[in-house]
Write an enzyme that holds these catalytic residues in place. Sequence first.
Site, PDB file in Angstrom:
ATOM      1  N   GLU A 183      56.230  83.140 104.432  1.00 27.60           N
ATOM      2  CA  GLU A 183      56.761  84.415 104.928  1.00 27.60           C
ATOM      3  C   GLU A 183      57.775  85.029 103.953  1.00 27.60           C
ATOM      4  O   GLU A 183      58.947  85.256 104.286  1.00 27.60           O
ATOM      5  CB  GLU A 183      57.370  84.234 106.331  1.00 27.60           C
ATOM      6  N   GLU A 319      49.780  79.773 110.564  1.00 27.07           N
ATOM      7  CA  GLU A 319      50.624  79.656 111.761  1.00 27.07           C
ATOM      8  C   GLU A 319      50.010  80.525 112.845  1.00 27.07           C
ATOM      9  O   GLU A 319      49.892  81.748 112.657  1.00 27.07           O
ATOM     10  CB  GLU A 319      52.063  80.105 111.482  1.00 27.07           C
TER      11      GLU A 319
END
Length: 518
Positions: A183, A319
């Site tokens: 991220e 994820e």
Amino acid sequence: MLTAAAAPAQRVQAVLDVDLPGPRINRHLYGHFAEHLGRCVYGGFWVGEDSAVPNEAGIRLDVVEALRALDIPNLRWPGGCFADTYHWRDGVGPREQRPTMVNSHWGDVVEDNSFGTHEFMALCELLGAAPYVSANVGSGTVREAAEWIEYLTRADDSPMARLRRANGRDEPWSVPFWGLGNEPWGCGGGMGAAAYAELARQFGTYSLDHGDNHLYRIAAGAADADYRWTEVLMQNLGRYLGAGPVSGHGTNTYQAISFHHYTITGPTWDEKGSATAFDVGEYYRTMLKARGVERIIAGHANVMDAYDPDKRVGLVLDEWGTWFDVEPGTNPGFLFQQNTVRDALVAAVHFDAFHRHADRLVMANIAQTVNVLQAVLLTDGDTLVLTPTYHVFAMNKGHQDATSLPLTVRGAAPSRRVGEEELTTFSASASTKDGQVLVSLSNLDAEAPLEVSLHVRGGAVSAPHARVLTADRVSDHNTAASTPVAVRDLDEVHLRDGVLTATLPAHSFATVTFATGD
Ligand code: AHR
């Protein structure tokens, strides 16, 4: 609380072509994720050698046994956001001499680094799972990442291989999956796509293949439907996409691009809703969100198709899962939530979407395996609970490395109005392996049973067998004291003239297996 009322059965017809093989369903779509977050690693996987909980070299054996039963293909570690704060050298060598650090993302607790590289690799060996290691791109250096992969995978007398041996491991490990940060648009460094893309190429270039170890480098990707991020990463691969393999000496870059997508029901980040106390409206909103993952997968895949029609670059959803408010009284930074029939159905529709996009989607990792978010296992001291989500992984195990089959709804599918949108309450997918067909079927309707008629074309059907996962209430969940959400045989399955008919209870997930022949 939501119960299955005696609503009249709905009906759906579908066609399954067993002689029209689609793409292979990569077993890595059933992957897992373990972050240094709350009680995932500490208490979940790792209890330490002196624990009263049965363990092998500190790793709890009940967790290993439960995960081995799922054939878990890979395990991603050490994060998540934690990965971009992690310095691997702090987690090797004698445990009592390892430095501590602050886990700034998750609970602001002190991490003692007792679970490090050797412990993680031993865990993967016990699980029979491929390691997916995420390098620190956000606050680490290129040299640090390069030395970590040398430490892990080099056989000769190189400096890092020597250090590994001094720390007790002679042979190199095999590390197939290598993440380039996490991220980067957020906790991983707050970067724009173009800045990260350059970094990913730089880190990829110095993340070398040592000996027989071939890295599959995964660039950290978009949040949800940020297709522009994927586009920038694809453009950045530039000339490497022109011809030949995406990797090779001097052109390591990255072989895959990830994205993250969580199923969040509540209106704001601070009001995500309870994992166990929800009404029918909230339940359907969760299902609508969960079904949305398919559109997002397709969106990223479309962008990639424009640059890479031969599908040499993989798409990775590393994820996914539900994210609710933490259980009352628990540390908000530990992300501990219960897991109900609703979570199981979220998992089921995700897997159907994964199977349908198996031509591009090569890996997915549920967040997270133990005690965090949509966990498949919950631990409390020495007790272990298999969550409803666990059972979906178990029932779907046969799809791993199977060949996907087209399953098409004939006519109208049952649906529910949810706000301004229509939720299709039937979800299904199918695959074949070793002469056996596995069909996954979900009835997302909270109250009404669903009669499914499956017209099997292209082969004879024999020995059908069905199992179902459900409970009285869609909010039912398992605890150490009681396990209302369990798998049982589904007796209401009939075969006539190549048509399989099964009646699924309200809010249930079922699998049907059968043999095919001419
Ligand atoms: O899984 C929990 C967190 O969610 C991860 O650390 C991060 O990557 C994501 O935002």
